[in-house]
Design an enzyme around this catalytic site. Sequence first.
Site, PDB file in Angstrom:
ATOM      1  NE  ARG A   1      -4.189  -1.686   0.176  1.00  0.00           N
ATOM      2  CZ  ARG A   1      -4.245  -2.823  -0.488  1.00  0.00           C
ATOM      3  NH1 ARG A   1      -3.231  -3.168  -1.273  1.00  0.00           N
ATOM      4  NH2 ARG A   1      -5.300  -3.601  -0.406  1.00  0.00           N
TER       5      ARG A   1
ATOM      6  CD  GLU B   1      -2.887   2.860  -5.978  1.00  0.00           C
ATOM      7  OE1 GLU B   1      -1.724   2.576  -5.632  1.00  0.00           O
ATOM      8  OE2 GLU B   1      -3.852   2.076  -5.916  1.00  0.00           O
TER       9      GLU B   1
ATOM     10  CG  HIS C   1      -3.001  -1.057  -7.309  1.00  0.00           C
ATOM     11  ND1 HIS C   1      -3.443  -0.356  -6.205  1.00  0.00           N
ATOM     12  CD2 HIS C   1      -2.951  -2.356  -6.915  1.00  0.00           C
ATOM     13  CE1 HIS C   1      -3.661  -1.195  -5.203  1.00  0.00           C
ATOM     14  NE2 HIS C   1      -3.372  -2.422  -5.615  1.00  0.00           N
TER      15      HIS C   1
END
Length: 335
Positions: free
Chosen positions: A246, A274, A293
């Site tokens: 993360r 993000e 991602h």
Amino acid sequence: MRQRPTALFALDGGNLPRLFPEDVLSSLVGLVDIDPALTVSDFDDAAVRPRLADTEILVTGWGCPLITPRVLDALPRLHTILHTGGTVKKLLATEVWDRGIAVSSAAAANALPVAEYTLGMILLSGKDVFTAREEYRATGSPTGHVRRHDIGNVGRRVGIVGASRIGRRVIELLRPFDFDVVLHDPYVDAAEAEALGVRAVALDELLASSAIVSIHAPATPETRHLLDATRLALLPDGAVLINTARGSLVDTEALVKELATGRIRAVLDVTEPEPLPADSPLFTMPHVFLTPHIAGSLGNELRRLGLTALREVERLLAGRPLAHRLERAELDRTA
């Protein structure tokens, strides 16, 4: 003949054929009473409400609306939630466990592609492939790179931060190679680390001694900015930081400053925020390999998540315990 339990999809309908391709869906439909044409995006939808009273199994996934106490009240027969994604921390109210509802997650299946991505990046980073690519583009000659003595994967120390499902899988995938692997995880003692085939070390020692550091810890209040300016400064010159966990685990501002010196490099599949703003320097920094991602399940890998839910249904109907049951006590130290 035993009546099939009633089930309901609660997820983004666009993902349904990816998670449950025809053969997997056919097997599921043969086991439970479920309507493939109905995917819940709102539990208050008039078309959904009549189905809730009889639902015993929820098959959830990305796009599932929050399962709150009020939603649970509308699901009086619900006994099992099978999540085709990874984390359920923001999806399920704690009352789910208070009411004795079993929860299963496909986190273990989703860990596999993340670990594979990480392994690939570790191997490429050890050869400093990304720098070589840029130098080759700029000069048309590989000579400078191939004569370097500071690259290669023999004996290189890799530091794993977090013995999560993904972290453990990365450790397993690294075994055939000639790496020196160390681990930091506050919940893993020396004996357990030895059983994993690695050595447990303090976080600061890991950072200061590892050529490649890969982050696999959960995002919790305690791990926010776990790698701040002080800890990033511990990384040796030439070290590579890989983050597939993360973005919140790394202080982005501090990382940008450290990367700007050219002292370290980074492979980032996750960031904070993000997505990044369009003017983020991370997009153009020469020492950064940035991906959006994508380490988790994509494309045909989604099938494995649906298969995980199908196998759990088979276990339920056979009277066997769920293979991937998630207990409430685990939430504090999982992603």
